[in-house]
Scaffold this motif. Structure first.
Motif, PDB file in Angstrom:
ATOM      1  N   GLU A 184      24.467  32.824  34.780  1.00  0.00           N
ATOM      2  CA  GLU A 184      24.553  32.078  33.516  1.00  0.00           C
ATOM      3  C   GLU A 184      25.825  31.241  33.468  1.00  0.00           C
ATOM      4  OE1 GLU A 184      22.290  35.254  30.543  1.00  0.00           O
ATOM      5  OE2 GLU A 184      24.460  35.244  30.656  1.00  0.00           O
ATOM      6  N   VAL A 203      36.548  41.839  27.614  1.00  0.00           N
ATOM      7  CA  VAL A 203      36.377  43.267  27.279  1.00  0.00           C
ATOM      8  C   VAL A 203      37.652  43.983  27.721  1.00  0.00           C
ATOM      9  CG1 VAL A 203      34.746  45.202  27.302  1.00  0.00           C
ATOM     10  CG2 VAL A 203      33.950  42.944  27.973  1.00  0.00           C
ATOM     11  N   GLY A 225      37.501  47.719  28.423  1.00  0.00           N
ATOM     12  CA  GLY A 225      36.223  48.226  28.943  1.00  0.00           C
ATOM     13  C   GLY A 225      35.491  49.005  27.851  1.00  0.00           C
ATOM     14  N   PHE A 226      34.569  49.873  28.254  1.00  0.00           N
ATOM     15  CA  PHE A 226      33.956  50.800  27.299  1.00  0.00           C
ATOM     16  C   PHE A 226      34.540  52.175  27.626  1.00  0.00           C
ATOM     17  CE2 PHE A 226      29.513  48.494  27.392  1.00  0.00           C
ATOM     18  CZ  PHE A 226      30.120  47.319  27.033  1.00  0.00           C
ATOM     19  N   ALA A 232      25.002  37.539  34.466  1.00  0.00           N
ATOM     20  CA  ALA A 232      26.096  36.827  33.797  1.00  0.00           C
ATOM     21  C   ALA A 232      26.710  35.777  34.721  1.00  0.00           C
ATOM     22  CB  ALA A 232      27.162  37.823  33.350  1.00  0.00           C
ATOM     23  N   LEU A 244      20.822  45.622  25.487  1.00  0.00           N
ATOM     24  CA  LEU A 244      20.698  44.433  26.324  1.00  0.00           C
ATOM     25  C   LEU A 244      20.973  43.173  25.516  1.00  0.00           C
ATOM     26  CD1 LEU A 244      17.551  45.335  28.434  1.00  0.00           C
ATOM     27  CD2 LEU A 244      19.938  45.388  29.121  1.00  0.00           C
ATOM     28  N   ALA A 293      29.643  50.444  35.944  1.00  0.00           N
ATOM     29  CA  ALA A 293      29.933  49.005  35.930  1.00  0.00           C
ATOM     30  C   ALA A 293      28.818  48.252  35.227  1.00  0.00           C
ATOM     31  CB  ALA A 293      30.072  48.512  37.356  1.00  0.00           C
ATOM     32  N   ARG A 327      29.925  58.927  28.919  1.00  0.00           N
ATOM     33  CA  ARG A 327      30.500  58.296  27.725  1.00  0.00           C
ATOM     34  C   ARG A 327      30.808  59.382  26.702  1.00  0.00           C
ATOM     35  NH1 ARG A 327      31.464  53.379  29.577  1.00  0.00           N
ATOM     36  NH2 ARG A 327      29.641  52.136  30.013  1.00  0.00           N
ATOM     37  N   GLY A 338      24.184  41.445  26.453  1.00  0.00           N
ATOM     38  CA  GLY A 338      23.756  40.251  27.173  1.00  0.00           C
ATOM     39  C   GLY A 338      24.009  38.963  26.421  1.00  0.00           C
ATOM     40  N   LEU A 349      38.140  54.315  38.373  1.00  0.00           N
ATOM     41  CA  LEU A 349      36.780  53.760  38.368  1.00  0.00           C
ATOM     42  C   LEU A 349      36.059  53.956  39.695  1.00  0.00           C
ATOM     43  CD1 LEU A 349      37.318  50.360  36.486  1.00  0.00           C
ATOM     44  CD2 LEU A 349      36.178  52.399  35.617  1.00  0.00           C
ATOM     45  N   SER A 404      34.230  45.575  35.120  1.00  0.00           N
ATOM     46  CA  SER A 404      34.562  46.941  35.448  1.00  0.00           C
ATOM     47  C   SER A 404      34.050  47.269  36.861  1.00  0.00           C
ATOM     48  CB  SER A 404      33.999  47.896  34.396  1.00  0.00           C
ATOM     49  OG  SER A 404      34.465  49.194  34.592  1.00  0.00           O
ATOM     50  N   ARG A 435      19.179  53.256  33.092  1.00  0.00           N
ATOM     51  CA  ARG A 435      19.955  52.262  33.855  1.00  0.00           C
ATOM     52  C   ARG A 435      19.131  51.744  35.042  1.00  0.00           C
ATOM     53  NH1 ARG A 435      25.768  50.800  34.819  1.00  0.00           N
ATOM     54  NH2 ARG A 435      25.854  50.245  36.995  1.00  0.00           N
ATOM     55  N   VAL A 444      21.267  52.473  27.288  1.00  0.00           N
ATOM     56  CA  VAL A 444      21.999  52.557  28.555  1.00  0.00           C
ATOM     57  C   VAL A 444      23.497  52.729  28.322  1.00  0.00           C
ATOM     58  CG1 VAL A 444      22.494  51.384  30.747  1.00  0.00           C
ATOM     59  CG2 VAL A 444      20.314  50.998  29.606  1.00  0.00           C
ATOM     60  N   SER A 497      28.848  38.739  25.380  1.00  0.00           N
ATOM     61  CA  SER A 497      29.792  38.670  26.491  1.00  0.00           C
ATOM     62  C   SER A 497      29.766  37.302  27.187  1.00  0.00           C
ATOM     63  CB  SER A 497      29.461  39.778  27.491  1.00  0.00           C
ATOM     64  OG  SER A 497      28.071  39.763  27.730  1.00  0.00           O
ATOM     65  N   LYS A 504      35.154  56.059  28.543  1.00  0.00           N
ATOM     66  CA  LYS A 504      34.436  57.049  29.355  1.00  0.00           C
ATOM     67  C   LYS A 504      34.906  58.429  28.937  1.00  0.00           C
ATOM     68  CE  LYS A 504      33.578  53.858  32.816  1.00  0.00           C
ATOM     69  NZ  LYS A 504      34.531  52.860  32.528  1.00  0.00           N
ATOM     70  N   VAL A 556      25.784  46.312  33.988  1.00  0.00           N
ATOM     71  CA  VAL A 556      24.436  46.173  34.546  1.00  0.00           C
ATOM     72  C   VAL A 556      24.083  44.690  34.736  1.00  0.00           C
ATOM     73  CG1 VAL A 556      22.003  46.476  33.928  1.00  0.00           C
ATOM     74  CG2 VAL A 556      23.616  48.315  33.468  1.00  0.00           C
TER      75      VAL A 556
END
Ligand code: HEM
Length: 492
Positions: free
Chosen positions: A448, A366, A369-370, A445, A298, A438, A102, A302, A92, A433, A129, A117, A305, A372, A440
């Motif tokens: 929050e 997660v 992750g997502f 978050a 988003l 990483a 991706r 947003g 990473l 991540s 982004r 994004v 998660s 790559k 956004v």
């Protein structure tokens, strides 16, 4: 006559066998691994490791057997899985330029179309982004507006909890509250907790995220052409997203009606303005197609998660009442009962900060992750990863790495506290991540989580409902979430 038929039949059988052997050889040659490619379970001809479960628990077991860098074949695609803090960091951070793309994931491409994004690449991704970052900054992050909006939403959330007269499931309230923060940024307004239409959208989203994580749904990725015509959970997932997109389109339509270019109210307005400005640069993606994918990104990323993390948080507080009491003691000492928590309180609340970090570590929402894609040939951990390979960084293995955490399997806020009880940063804390891709929304978050969590624990003592067992075993979907539970709250 009979002989003639036999010869013909025999010839046909031989033809089939030869043809099959030819295809098999072709498959072996085509899918041959380059030298020094990461090891992995033996792939079946034609379909690869299609019967291997891809959830993080199965991936962790495979990592134990094949090592921190191993590979799987998924249809004709090759995928490499990287585990453990040391190597995930190497992927990473050290190699961030090589793993910034991706891969095309058919299941999500059908919905997001490679725009927005989270799933886009190259010039379009960079522009989108950057645009999200600029918007988050100018509409609130680091500024008082966003903090105020979360504080205001905390009051609504506490009121909704207070109105409950017995055991209740907090999920939909938490999703609504968190979603209202991103809604304020993107649509310029929030949604009431009794808005049936919006609650329905949130339920469709919760369901779609669970469906996306099922192995049965992910079969679509191996044979999208075929599965487009077959029934199954993937169709339900597509239909849920189609309804969510309809809802988003309606918001865009309303914005277009009363749009005032000189006074952008939110993300949609700013995007419409950017569309005017960037007409001569179509590759940057400022058009209606990208707008829908970007706000879906988003809205999705947003909402689920942060809300899932909050759900883990409340669950851990019920499981460990002594930790809940210590957080409340700190809240009482630093904030008291007469005012709301603010971000300025955070540096004075190391124990609460440590507990929130430990919730994120153990919640592990997660886990993989997502994915790559290697944009260049890369050597990692001594293995060769060719350009075009899908690469998954196993964040769960980092958050549970035995070399980095004293008690990886036990909820222990001490992981984030020094000898003096002060907050201690940990490099292996990577729930968002790291590197070029990483999250956004990390800053948003974090705000929050701190403000919602402290507000709830300031107002309520949270406890399990009499006679109901609480399980810390999560539900694997696209995120790792607690199973639905009910809780009881008493005002403090
Ligand atoms: C506790 C809350 C959250 C967690 C744990 C989380 C975690 C993650 C992770 C692990 C990734 C993948 C990064 C990678 O590919 O290496 C990600 C990406 C992303 N997140 Fe979050 N996220 C959270 C909240 C948010 C919020 C509130 C937003 C909204 C602004 C958001 C927007 C995104 C976007 C747009 C991406 C894609 C970034 C890209 O591909 O360039 N996330 N997040």
């Amino acid at each position: 006559m009979l002989l003639h038929y036999l010869v013909e039949y025999f010839d046909f059988k031989i033809f089939l066998i030869v043809f099959f052997v030819f295809l098999l050889l072709l498959d072996i040659i085509r899918n041959r691994n380059p030298p020094n490619f990461p090891p992995g379970p033996w792939p079946l001809p034609f379909v690869g490791n299609i019967f291997t479960e891809l959830d993080f628990k199965s991936i962790n077991k495979l990592a134990e057997k094949y090592g921190d860098v191993f590979s799987l074949h998924w249809g004709s695609e090759k995928a490499v899985y990287i585990s453990g803090y040391k190597l995930v960091k190497e992927a990473l951070i050290t190699n961030q330029d090589n793993f910034a793309d991706r891969p095309a994931i058919p299941l999500f491409n059908k919905v997001f179309k490679g725009l927005g994004v989270a799933l886009s690449n190259g010039y379009l991704w960079k522009n989108q982004r950057k645009f999200v970052f600029t918007h988050l900054r100018s509409f609130g992050e680091g500024k008082k507006t966003l903090e105020l909006s979360i504080q205001q939403e905390s009051i609504f959330l506490c009121d909704a909890f207070k109105a409950e007269q017995g055991p209740f499931d907090p999920q939909i309230y938490l999703n609504n509250a968190v979603s209202n923060i991103i809604s304020a940024l993107v649509f310029g307004h929030r949604f009431e907790y009794h808005d049936e239409n919006f609650q329905n959208v949130l339920r469709l989203d919760i369901e779609a995220i669970i469906l996306a994580g099922l192995s049965q749904t992910q079969l679509y990725n191996a044979f999208p052409g075929l599965f487009n015509y077959l029934p199954g959970p993937h169709q339900k997932m597509f239909s849920n997203y189609a309804k969510i997109v309809e809802f988003l389109n309606e918001e865009i339509r309303k914005h277009k009606e009363d749009w005032d270019p000189s006074n952008p109210r939110d993300y949609i307005d700013s995007f419409l303005q950017e569309m005017e400005k960037r007409k001569s640069d179509p590759q940057a993606g400022f058009n209606f197609g990208t707008l829908v994918s970007a706000i879906l990104d988003l809205f999705e990323a947003g909402t689920e998660s942060s809300a899932t993390t909050m759900r883990w948080g409340l669950l851990f507080m019920m499981k460990y009442p002594e930790i809940q009491k210590k957080v409340q003691a700190e809240i009482d000492k630093v904030i008291g009962q007469s005012r709301q928590a603010s971000m300025a309180d955070k540096p004075n609340m190391p124990y609460t900060e440590a507990v929130i970090h430990e919730i994120q570590r153990m919640g592990d929402i997660v886990p993989l992750g997502f994915p790559k894609m290697a944009s260049k040939d890369t050597v990692l951990g001594g293995f060769f990863i060719p350009k075009g390979t899908t690469v998954t960084t196993n964040l769960s293995s980092v958050l549970n790495d035995k070399n980095e955490w004293e008690t990886p399997d036990r909820f222990n806020p001490g992981h984030f506290l020094d000898d003096q009880g002060q907050f201690l940063k940990k490099d292996a804390f990577l729930p968002f991540s790291a590197g070029k891709r990483a999250c956004v929304g990390e800053q948003l978050a974090r705000m929050e989580l701190f403000l919602f969590f402290t507000s709830l624990l300031q107002s309520f003592r949270i406890s399990p409902c009499p006679g109901e067992e609480l399980s810390l075993e999560g539900q694997i979907g696209f995120t790792y979430a607690p199973k639905p539970y009910r809780m009881c709250v008493t005002s403090r």
